[in-house]
Design a protein around this motif. Sequence first.
Motif, PDB file in Angstrom:
ATOM      1  N   ALA A 132      53.398  38.277  33.792  1.00 23.74           N
ATOM      2  CA  ALA A 132      52.826  37.246  34.659  1.00 23.74           C
ATOM      3  C   ALA A 132      53.889  36.256  35.107  1.00 23.74           C
ATOM      4  O   ALA A 132      53.845  35.759  36.226  1.00 23.74           O
ATOM      5  CB  ALA A 132      51.682  36.514  33.960  1.00 23.74           C
ATOM      6  N   VAL A 174      49.046  43.168  32.539  1.00 18.44           N
ATOM      7  CA  VAL A 174      49.297  41.779  32.915  1.00 18.44           C
ATOM      8  C   VAL A 174      47.995  41.169  33.414  1.00 18.44           C
ATOM      9  O   VAL A 174      47.330  41.745  34.277  1.00 18.44           O
ATOM     10  CB  VAL A 174      50.371  41.697  34.014  1.00 18.44           C
ATOM     11  CG1 VAL A 174      50.672  40.242  34.371  1.00 18.44           C
ATOM     12  CG2 VAL A 174      51.643  42.426  33.581  1.00 18.44           C
ATOM     13  N   VAL A 225      50.871  41.579  40.821  1.00 16.19           N
ATOM     14  CA  VAL A 225      50.483  41.798  39.432  1.00 16.19           C
ATOM     15  C   VAL A 225      49.860  43.186  39.269  1.00 16.19           C
ATOM     16  O   VAL A 225      50.156  43.912  38.304  1.00 16.19           O
ATOM     17  CB  VAL A 225      49.512  40.700  38.953  1.00 16.19           C
ATOM     18  CG1 VAL A 225      48.933  41.047  37.583  1.00 16.19           C
ATOM     19  CG2 VAL A 225      50.225  39.349  38.890  1.00 16.19           C
TER      20      VAL A 225
END
Length: 295
Positions: A132, A174, A225
Amino acid sequence: MPGRTVMVLTAAAAFTAPWAACPAEASPAVSSSASDVRGPWRPAVVAALGDSISAGFNACGWYVSCRSRSWSTGDDVGVQSHYMRLLDLNAGPALGSEVNLAVPGTTSAGLAAQVGQAVARRADYVTVLVGAQDACAEQERLMTPVSVYERRVAGALAAFKRSRPGGRVFLASVPDLKRLWRVGRDNLVARGFWAVGRICPTMLAKASSDAPADRARRDRVRARVAAYNAALARVCAAYGPACRFDGNALFDCPFTLDQVSKWDFFHPNAAGQRLIAQRTYPVVRDWFERPELQP
């Protein structure tokens, strides 16, 4: 440590999907390729690798790591980490045979060094949650490219496999940064922390704005992400049956503000750490527990 350098606790499904409740004990599918490494297995040393989430940052004190409440190696009975679950099973680790090497502020660039430390400590079961912060940059252009992220993670895991060929790896997806924005955008205190601390500005800057440019920025960060998670799946598949990826179990889980620290509205509190453990342990349960006999 500046808030901008730390990792978010949040997850989501599709942009327009309803926020269904996150099951406490999910059971992600296990690939048939893992059949030759099913349990019971007896790891001797459990290691947590990654950043502030695995370090338990802000889970029990003001801007400090609280490793006892880590979802991975913590010994807090309320969290029921992977390590504590193994102790309950008498599945190998003796009390004290866990090591938390996660460092708040770590990006994928720091994973190789943590792997080196894990090898030195003779860890044979490692959990990894990192990425992240690769997306939580000062500006979009500074986010880690997906190819670089994938290369870093693959290189770190290759080093672990060479040095600890009998070891096993768990990769957590993530978390979805946009989920935290969604659940906190209408909270004045949360927006204040995000703005003053410049926490994850790529996603959380101008949190109350509905301007097209800000909506597009958030979507691009979320897409980055998602691409990191796709990279994790590829890396784990290439590693072989001694690696498990959670199949986006953490990414897809809709956290709420009740599971986020009220000291920064960013990190998981004790309840959040417990939820991470609940969502991720089923992915590797069959490594440690004897399969039930079929009738």
